[in-house]
Design a protein around this motif. Structure first.
Motif, PDB file in Angstrom:
ATOM      1  N   ASP A 143     -67.219  78.346  72.594  1.00 39.99           N
ATOM      2  CA  ASP A 143     -67.912  78.513  73.879  1.00 39.99           C
ATOM      3  C   ASP A 143     -69.326  77.958  73.826  1.00 39.99           C
ATOM      4  N   SER A 144     -69.972  78.054  72.675  1.00 43.51           N
ATOM      5  CA  SER A 144     -71.317  77.461  72.572  1.00 43.51           C
ATOM      6  C   SER A 144     -71.242  75.947  72.709  1.00 43.51           C
ATOM      7  N   ASP A 145     -70.132  75.350  72.276  1.00 48.36           N
ATOM      8  CA  ASP A 145     -69.959  73.901  72.392  1.00 48.36           C
ATOM      9  C   ASP A 145     -69.852  73.477  73.854  1.00 48.36           C
ATOM     10  N   LEU A 146     -69.290  74.336  74.704  1.00 53.12           N
ATOM     11  CA  LEU A 146     -69.131  74.019  76.130  1.00 53.12           C
ATOM     12  C   LEU A 146     -70.194  74.678  77.008  1.00 53.12           C
ATOM     13  N   ALA A 147     -71.194  75.308  76.373  1.00 53.43           N
ATOM     14  CA  ALA A 147     -72.258  75.943  77.163  1.00 53.43           C
ATOM     15  C   ALA A 147     -73.037  74.937  77.985  1.00 53.43           C
ATOM     16  N   VAL A 148     -73.019  73.668  77.592  1.00 56.39           N
ATOM     17  CA  VAL A 148     -73.713  72.618  78.344  1.00 56.39           C
ATOM     18  C   VAL A 148     -73.194  72.531  79.776  1.00 56.39           C
ATOM     19  N   LEU A 149     -71.937  72.902  79.990  1.00 54.20           N
ATOM     20  CA  LEU A 149     -71.365  72.824  81.338  1.00 54.20           C
ATOM     21  C   LEU A 149     -72.012  73.820  82.288  1.00 54.20           C
ATOM     22  N   ALA A 150     -72.666  74.837  81.754  1.00 52.05           N
ATOM     23  CA  ALA A 150     -73.250  75.891  82.579  1.00 52.05           C
ATOM     24  C   ALA A 150     -74.759  75.767  82.710  1.00 52.05           C
ATOM     25  N   LEU A 151     -75.305  74.610  82.374  1.00 50.49           N
ATOM     26  CA  LEU A 151     -76.747  74.417  82.537  1.00 50.49           C
ATOM     27  C   LEU A 151     -77.120  74.317  84.009  1.00 50.49           C
ATOM     28  N   SER A 152     -78.411  74.257  84.293  1.00 44.78           N
ATOM     29  CA  SER A 152     -78.867  74.040  85.660  1.00 44.78           C
ATOM     30  C   SER A 152     -78.347  72.692  86.148  1.00 44.78           C
ATOM     31  N   PRO A 153     -78.226  72.484  87.449  1.00 45.35           N
ATOM     32  CA  PRO A 153     -77.633  71.228  87.945  1.00 45.35           C
ATOM     33  C   PRO A 153     -78.304  69.970  87.416  1.00 45.35           C
ATOM     34  N   SER A 154     -79.631  69.968  87.317  1.00 45.63           N
ATOM     35  CA  SER A 154     -80.293  68.749  86.852  1.00 45.63           C
ATOM     36  C   SER A 154     -80.022  68.492  85.380  1.00 45.63           C
ATOM     37  N   ARG A 155     -79.999  69.555  84.580  1.00 40.34           N
ATOM     38  CA  ARG A 155     -79.729  69.366  83.157  1.00 40.34           C
ATOM     39  C   ARG A 155     -78.264  69.004  82.929  1.00 40.34           C
ATOM     40  N   TYR A 156     -77.395  69.533  83.751  1.00 39.12           N
ATOM     41  CA  TYR A 156     -76.001  69.119  83.668  1.00 39.12           C
ATOM     42  C   TYR A 156     -75.875  67.637  84.023  1.00 39.12           C
ATOM     43  N   ALA A 157     -76.616  67.200  85.033  1.00 38.80           N
ATOM     44  CA  ALA A 157     -76.570  65.781  85.411  1.00 38.80           C
ATOM     45  C   ALA A 157     -77.082  64.896  84.281  1.00 38.80           C
ATOM     46  N   THR A 158     -78.116  65.349  83.567  1.00 38.42           N
ATOM     47  CA  THR A 158     -78.618  64.606  82.420  1.00 38.42           C
ATOM     48  C   THR A 158     -77.546  64.506  81.340  1.00 38.42           C
ATOM     49  N   TYR A 159     -76.836  65.612  81.107  1.00 36.98           N
ATOM     50  CA  TYR A 159     -75.725  65.604  80.151  1.00 36.98           C
ATOM     51  C   TYR A 159     -74.663  64.586  80.561  1.00 36.98           C
ATOM     52  N   ALA A 160     -74.297  64.579  81.848  1.00 35.03           N
ATOM     53  CA  ALA A 160     -73.273  63.649  82.322  1.00 35.03           C
ATOM     54  C   ALA A 160     -73.711  62.198  82.149  1.00 35.03           C
ATOM     55  N   GLU A 161     -74.988  61.925  82.395  1.00 33.77           N
ATOM     56  CA  GLU A 161     -75.505  60.567  82.208  1.00 33.77           C
ATOM     57  C   GLU A 161     -75.425  60.145  80.750  1.00 33.77           C
ATOM     58  N   LYS A 162     -75.722  61.065  79.831  1.00 34.51           N
ATOM     59  CA  LYS A 162     -75.681  60.740  78.411  1.00 34.51           C
ATOM     60  C   LYS A 162     -74.247  60.478  77.945  1.00 34.51           C
ATOM     61  N   ILE A 163     -73.304  61.240  78.465  1.00 33.97           N
ATOM     62  CA  ILE A 163     -71.906  60.982  78.133  1.00 33.97           C
ATOM     63  C   ILE A 163     -71.513  59.585  78.603  1.00 33.97           C
ATOM     64  N   ARG A 164     -71.951  59.209  79.816  1.00 36.62           N
ATOM     65  CA  ARG A 164     -71.614  57.880  80.312  1.00 36.62           C
ATOM     66  C   ARG A 164     -72.206  56.789  79.418  1.00 36.62           C
ATOM     67  N   ARG A 165     -73.398  57.011  78.896  1.00 34.85           N
ATOM     68  CA  ARG A 165     -74.020  56.017  78.029  1.00 34.85           C
ATOM     69  C   ARG A 165     -73.261  55.892  76.714  1.00 34.85           C
TER      70      ARG A 165
END
Length: 828
Positions: free
Chosen positions: A746-768
């Protein structure tokens, strides 16, 4: 990520209705952002109604796991402190799942674009980008452009806050009601209470309705460039290209032969990285256009074969290239293109030497430790500076060792002299090689046995190195015979010398070795410095110094590792082609951090098994102590893990991801039964990560087994327990989990529950990290993965964490799925 009006701040930001929390970390710099919107009070609501993904700025909200850190100029009670005169406040860095944010300011320009001439628009855009860059070179500023056919729902989930003036309260209230009606999360309202200087008012448009520029707009437009680091000049060129486009913008990105003459081409980002940054920038500032980004290996690319093209956008300095394109098109029977020229230097600048360029940005990397002090995005990989660094050599027993390497004729000896002037001892491995060859020694006997008496000089009886070189050069098998004998001998001599220096109290030693990496001596040094020069410079130096022909010089250069191969291991890169003074500046800068890093030793005796707080080195050491891992193995394996997580091509799967996981587990510390095993699983679960392969988890688990076999103190049951947890991360929801396994997953997937902007940053990094995937293929793949996750009853195994994180994670997944669906429809 803030939304709204951007204006200069002479005082810090004041949060309206301050209640304490993550936003206490917001700060501003003196006179840092120009007002680029109108004064009619409609800029916030009017701009949001027309744009996705509007103005984001400064921070992430709700730092649950990092505590509250007050920014300079902001007190916990909400009243701003007085800022000392002349003190510059710096942007804060967010902590947690996404790592430190690169600060991005989205500027919404109000007014009727159709009433402005292209020259006027270009001048205003140039003024904004110049102003922002001059005040904040590290700020990623993006001016939003009119976007066809896009609605408010797409990507607006990323916004955290509205940046507004008190007079705009009614407009902000209307905005918040609009978002609430669409089911979007509410925003914080940040008041900026400073006036706009008169000198910047000319950047504003007075109308509240913004439409596309009608003059010179085409369905299909083309432009080209290297686009290595997207700077203000690129942004202006891209903005004017978008304003010229109705439907499709075709962008050729230089590759292959076009890069050969680029300054510091070794520091160029990969083609995939450059394409992905372009795509991200364009879709964030002007969505609704279809962007085709393709590699080109000649100056023309698709511009001379695509019959649908109508316009080409060029800079003033490449205007002749546009004319050449038209000559080729006419010769091929295609229609002539309209040439739109963009002047990247304003008339008030005059001197083009002051212009920001990709070359200057690449040069910022030189002399800096592993990205330390470099704005995010200038490096290709996810390097994070010296955070988490520890020295490999034992302090007190040995000096801090800098491994200095580089290609032939790169100027390593020149750099060694400069470091010696700073007080470093120099260990020249080439001279140690001469010592190893001496007649009567063990190495001498082995060489004669392997190569025969013909390599012995008849006069001196010593090894004739020139004769030996003639035997092995160009013969890979015989060269290996030589290195198998000589390299271990030099390693042994180097170890003896370093131990002697330690006894004599030498604090820093430079170990100069052309074959440092090839010989595997990098495990003897604390950090690696690589000296690079272009091949043509090395060739000319070698021809002059060794009196070689061009052909022979190139053979020698190309028989060694490439600069790219060396840079993959470098902690510091030095460019040595511009003269002694420039090289000295880089060396001085690199030397400045050495003493600090030499004191970064692995801590010991920390309880907790890796949980309960502290830096990564402390947590790793604590877990190793709990498992009785020998201290030398603890340090050596930590450096190996550090190197993996800071490697090239990583953007999300970095040290920051480990920090976020551990901070989540800290909150559950009382419920964790075996913290040392959970900590080991965290450190090893992504140690092998290559997006193009499907066995990352298996390889990571195998490396943990290798570690366990090496240290020899972890029980077989514990080894298999951790390995099973790591393998489970390949498919989190394939089977149920409980206890420590559940908390780890669950700690590995905790990134999915971040604030919307931090989640968006995560999604951008995955795309990169998946920049090698074509856009539509990535969109469809990501959509399929997230759709499966969104359909699960819960994303989390542990009931307590599920109650806390599931609602936010589900909202983030739904928001990204909507954005992906809109992009799929555009590109299909």
């Amino acid at each position: 990520r803030c939304l709204g009006k951007i204006r200069p701040a002479e005082r810090p930001l004041r949060r309206a209705g301050h209640r304490g929390g993550g936003l206490e970390r917001l700060t501003s710099c003196r006179s840092w952002l120009p007002r680029a919107t109108s004064h009619d009070g409609t800029s916030v609501a009017g701009a949001l109604a027309r744009r996705p993904r509007l103005v984001r700025l400064l921070h992430d909200i709700g730092e649950r796991h990092s505590g509250h850190h007050h920014a300079p100029g902001v007190r916990g009670g909400g009243a701003p402190e007085a800022v000392p005169q002349g003190r510059e406040l710096r942007f804060p860095q967010a902590r947690g799942g996404g790592g430190s944010h690169k600060v991005t300011a989205y500027v919404a320009m109000e007014g009727d674009w159709s009433t402005q001439a292209r020259g006027s628009i270009q001048k205003r855009l140039l003024s904004i980008y110049d102003t922002l860059h001059n005040h904040h070179p590290t700020l990623d500023s993006r001016v939003l452009l009119p976007s066809p056919g896009m609605c408010i729902a797409r990507n607006v989930r990323e916004i955290d806050a509205v940046l507004s003036a008190p007079a705009e309260s009614e407009a902000v209230d209307a905005l918040l009601r609009q978002r609430s009606s669409q089911g979007l999360h509410q925003l914080e309202n940040l008041h900026v209470d400073a006036p706009c200087p008169d000198s910047l008012r000319e950047l504003c448009w007075d109308e509240s309705v913004c439409v596309r520029v009608p003059e010179g707009v085409f369905d299909n437009v083309v432009l080209g460039g290297t686009f290595d680091r997207i700077h203000a000049g690129h942004k202006l060129l891209l903005a004017m290209s978008c304003l010229s486009t109705r439907q499709r913008l075709l962008i050729g990105v230089s590759d292959g032969p076009l890069l050969e003459e680029k300054t510091l081409k070794e520091a160029l980002s990969s083609l995939e990285g450059r394409k992905e940054r372009l795509r991200n920038y364009l879709e964030s500032t002007c969505p609704g256009i279809k962007y085709e980004i393709v590699p080109i290996v000649d100056p023309f690319g698709p511009s001379i074969v695509d019959k649908d093209l109508q316009c080409i956008v060029v800079s003033k300095e490449t205007e002749k290239g546009g004319a050449s394109v038209n000559k080729r098109r006419i010769a091929a029977g295609l229609s002539e293109l309209k040439i739109q020229v963009v002047d990247l230097v304003g008339p008030e600048d005059g001197d083009e030497s002051t212009k920001v360029s990709s070359t200057l940005l690449r040069k910022q990397v030189l002399g800096r430790f592993c990205g330390e002090g470099i704005p995010t995005g200038l490096l290709e990989g996810g390097q994070e500076g010296s955070r988490g660094w520890v020295r490999l050599t034992r302090k007190g027993d040995m000096p801090y060792v800098v491994g200095l390497t580089g290609g032939i004729a790169a100027g390593k000896s020149t750099i060694s002299e400069m470091l010696a002037a700073h007080g470093a001892a120099v260990l020249d491995c080439d001279k140690l090689g001469h010592k190893a060859y001496v007649k009567g020694g063990e190495t001498f006997a082995k060489l004669v046995s392997a190569f025969g008496n013909e390599i012995i000089d008849a006069t001196s009886g010593e090894i004739d190195r020139k004769a030996l070189g003639g035997v092995v050069f160009g013969n890979a098998a015989r060269m290996k015979d030589l290195t198998d004998i000589v390299w271990p001998a030099i390693r042994s001599l180097a170890g003896e010398e370093l131990a002697r220096m330690g006894r004599e109290g030498v604090s820093v030693c430079v170990m100069e070795a052309a074959v440092l990496l090839e010989a595997g001596w990098d495990d003897m040094v604390d950090e690696i410095w690589v000296v690079v020069v272009p091949e043509n410079v090395a060739k000319e130096r070698l021809m002059e110094r060794n009196k070689l022909s061009e052909e022979d010089a190139l053979k020698r250069i190309r028989s060694q590792l490439t600069n790219d191969q060396r840079l993959a291991k470098a902690h510091i890169v030095l460019g040595n082609q511009w003269g002694r003074e420039e090289s000295k500046k880089q060396v001085d800068q690199a030397w400045a951090g050495i003493m600090g890093r030499s004191n970064c030793i692995m801590p010991t005796g920390i309880a907790g098994g890796g949980l309960g707080g502290g830096g990564l080195a402390e947590r790793w050491s604590s877990a190793c102590d709990a498992l009785k891992v020998p201290s030398s193995k603890c340090v050596a394996w930590y450096r190996r893990l550090w190197a993996s997580y800071t490697g090239k091509g990583r953007f999300y799967h970095t040290l920051s991801h480990l920090r976020h996981m551990l901070s989540v587990l800290d909150g559950q510390q009382k419920r964790v039964q075996r913290p040392e095993l959970v900590c080991m699983a965290v450190f090893f679960h992504d140690v092998i990560y290559v997006p193009t392969r499907g066995d990352n988890e298996e390889q990571s688990a195998a490396l943990f087994r290798d570690f366990s076999a090496d240290v020899g103190c972890i029980s077989k049951d514990d080894v298999e327990t951790v390995a099973a947890w790591i393998l489970h991360t390949a498919e989190h929801h394939k089977e149920t989990a409980e206890g420590d396994r559940a908390l780890f997953l669950d700690s590995d997937l905790a990134v999915l529950a971040l604030s919307p902007s931090r989640y968006a940053t995560y999604a951008e990094k995955i795309r990169r990290e998946y920049a090698h995937k074509p856009n539509l293929e990535y969109l469809e793949g990501r959509f399929a993965v997230l759709s499966r996750m969104a359909q699960l009853p819960t994303l989390y195994h542990d009931p307590e964490l599920a109650r806390e994180m599931q609602p936010r994670a589900k909202a983030n997944l739904d928001g990204e799925l909507k954005a992906l669906a809109a992009l799929r429809a555009l590109y299909q």
